[in-house]
Write an enzyme that holds these catalytic residues in place. Structure first.
Site, PDB file in Angstrom:
ATOM      1  N   CYS A  10      -4.761   5.702  -7.179  1.00  0.00           N
ATOM      2  CA  CYS A  10      -5.674   6.375  -8.113  1.00  0.00           C
ATOM      3  C   CYS A  10      -6.448   7.479  -7.388  1.00  0.00           C
ATOM      4  O   CYS A  10      -6.711   8.544  -7.959  1.00  0.00           O
ATOM      5  CB  CYS A  10      -6.640   5.383  -8.744  1.00  0.00           C
ATOM      6  SG  CYS A  10      -5.913   4.389 -10.073  1.00  0.00           S
ATOM      7  N   ASP A  33       6.344   9.310   0.572  1.00  0.00           N
ATOM      8  CA  ASP A  33       5.768   8.120   1.203  1.00  0.00           C
ATOM      9  C   ASP A  33       5.268   8.489   2.598  1.00  0.00           C
ATOM     10  O   ASP A  33       5.947   9.173   3.353  1.00  0.00           O
ATOM     11  CB  ASP A  33       6.809   6.993   1.267  1.00  0.00           C
ATOM     12  CG  ASP A  33       6.189   5.647   1.559  1.00  0.00           C
ATOM     13  OD1 ASP A  33       6.200   4.784   0.662  1.00  0.00           O
ATOM     14  OD2 ASP A  33       5.674   5.450   2.689  1.00  0.00           O
ATOM     15  N   HIS A 102       4.381   1.450  -8.542  1.00  0.00           N
ATOM     16  CA  HIS A 102       5.078   2.610  -7.990  1.00  0.00           C
ATOM     17  C   HIS A 102       6.533   2.261  -7.812  1.00  0.00           C
ATOM     18  O   HIS A 102       6.889   1.121  -7.520  1.00  0.00           O
ATOM     19  CB  HIS A 102       4.471   3.036  -6.647  1.00  0.00           C
ATOM     20  CG  HIS A 102       4.345   1.926  -5.649  1.00  0.00           C
ATOM     21  ND1 HIS A 102       3.325   0.997  -5.711  1.00  0.00           N
ATOM     22  CD2 HIS A 102       5.106   1.586  -4.580  1.00  0.00           C
ATOM     23  CE1 HIS A 102       3.465   0.131  -4.720  1.00  0.00           C
ATOM     24  NE2 HIS A 102       4.549   0.456  -4.021  1.00  0.00           N
ATOM     25  N   HIS A 104       9.869   3.273  -5.538  1.00  0.00           N
ATOM     26  CA  HIS A 104      10.346   3.960  -4.340  1.00  0.00           C
ATOM     27  C   HIS A 104      11.712   4.561  -4.670  1.00  0.00           C
ATOM     28  O   HIS A 104      12.580   3.870  -5.211  1.00  0.00           O
ATOM     29  CB  HIS A 104      10.560   2.976  -3.192  1.00  0.00           C
ATOM     30  CG  HIS A 104       9.355   2.220  -2.740  1.00  0.00           C
ATOM     31  ND1 HIS A 104       8.675   2.513  -1.577  1.00  0.00           N
ATOM     32  CD2 HIS A 104       8.710   1.152  -3.284  1.00  0.00           C
ATOM     33  CE1 HIS A 104       7.676   1.650  -1.414  1.00  0.00           C
ATOM     34  NE2 HIS A 104       7.673   0.812  -2.431  1.00  0.00           N
TER      35      HIS A 104
HETATM   36  P1  AMP Z   1       4.809  -1.396  -1.562  1.00  0.00           P
HETATM   37  O1  AMP Z   1       5.053  -2.328  -0.410  1.00  0.00           O
HETATM   38  O2  AMP Z   1       5.962  -1.340  -2.525  1.00  0.00           O
HETATM   39  O3  AMP Z   1       3.471  -1.649  -2.229  1.00  0.00           O
HETATM   40  O4  AMP Z   1       4.773   0.035  -0.923  1.00  0.00           O
HETATM   41  C1  AMP Z   1       3.625   0.783  -0.702  1.00  0.00           C
HETATM   42  C2  AMP Z   1       4.079   2.088  -0.086  1.00  0.00           C
HETATM   43  O5  AMP Z   1       3.002   3.000  -0.161  1.00  0.00           O
HETATM   44  C3  AMP Z   1       4.495   1.972   1.382  1.00  0.00           C
HETATM   45  O6  AMP Z   1       5.840   2.443   1.516  1.00  0.00           O
HETATM   46  C4  AMP Z   1       3.491   2.882   2.105  1.00  0.00           C
HETATM   47  O7  AMP Z   1       4.058   3.572   3.183  1.00  0.00           O
HETATM   48  C5  AMP Z   1       3.053   3.813   0.986  1.00  0.00           C
HETATM   49  N1  AMP Z   1       1.728   4.397   1.146  1.00  0.00           N
HETATM   50  C6  AMP Z   1       0.569   3.755   1.407  1.00  0.00           C
HETATM   51  N2  AMP Z   1      -0.447   4.614   1.453  1.00  0.00           N
HETATM   52  C7  AMP Z   1       0.078   5.845   1.208  1.00  0.00           C
HETATM   53  C8  AMP Z   1      -0.478   7.154   1.120  1.00  0.00           C
HETATM   54  N3  AMP Z   1      -1.780   7.394   1.292  1.00  0.00           N
HETATM   55  N4  AMP Z   1       0.356   8.191   0.843  1.00  0.00           N
HETATM   56  C9  AMP Z   1       1.674   7.964   0.676  1.00  0.00           C
HETATM   57  N5  AMP Z   1       2.242   6.756   0.727  1.00  0.00           N
HETATM   58  C10 AMP Z   1       1.464   5.705   0.999  1.00  0.00           C
HETATM   59 ZN    ZN Z   2      -4.517   2.763  -9.242  1.00  0.00          ZN
END
Ligand code: AMP
Ligand code: ZN
Length: 118
Positions: A10, A33, A102, A104
């Site tokens: 957010c 990412d 989200h 990927h």
């Molecule tokens: P998940 O384990 O599916 O919740 O994946 C969360 C993803 O968010 C991971 O691949 C992180 O590398 C990515 N992530 C966390 N913080 C950021 C950020 N500030 N900008 C871009 N990606 C992020």
């Molecule tokens: Zn949110």
């Protein structure tokens, strides 16, 4: 304080922390990412805070459909013209780290290997 206030995605939507955005419209944001697991690794999120795929309902179907329908365009734009993988982690077992829904999109150039280690 609401869930959205401290939600990292957010904050990206609100422009409070930076991200390498690759697509944005009224409903959806896509960005790179920060810790890519493959040469192409894009996250696509609804701008609206939805905590997890584990918590969606039928009213979210149009938004979820829109996000999924954007995937081929986003993947191709990143150079994934020979296939990709879409991953959605949810909840504790899915080891979801960020509690804002989200997807990927990951891709090569090399084949990604098995979906999960056997
Ligand atoms: P998940 O384990 O599916 O919740 O994946 C969360 C993803 O968010 C991971 O691949 C992180 O590398 C990515 N992530 C966390 N913080 C950021 C950020 N500030 N900008 C871009 N990606 C992020
Ligand atoms: Zn949110």
């Amino acid at each position: 304080m609401s869930e959205q206030d401290n939600c990292i995605f957010c904050k990206i939507v609100r422009g409070e922390i930076p991200a390498k955005k690759v697509f944005e419209d009224d409903d959806v944001l896509a960005f790179l990412d920060i810790k890519p697991v493959a040469p192409i690794h894009v996250l696509v999120i609804p701008k609206k805070h939805i905590a997890s795929l584990a918590q969606v309902s039928e009213t979210d179907a149009p938004l979820l459909g829109k996000i999924l329908a954007l995937v081929p365009t986003l993947a191709t734009a990143q150079g994934a013209d020979d296939g990709f993988r879409v991953i959605v982690n949810a909840g504790r077992i899915g080891q979801q780290e960020v509690q804002h829904l989200h997807i990927h999109i990951v891709s090569g150039p090399q084949p990604l290997g098995p979906m999960l280690a056997r």
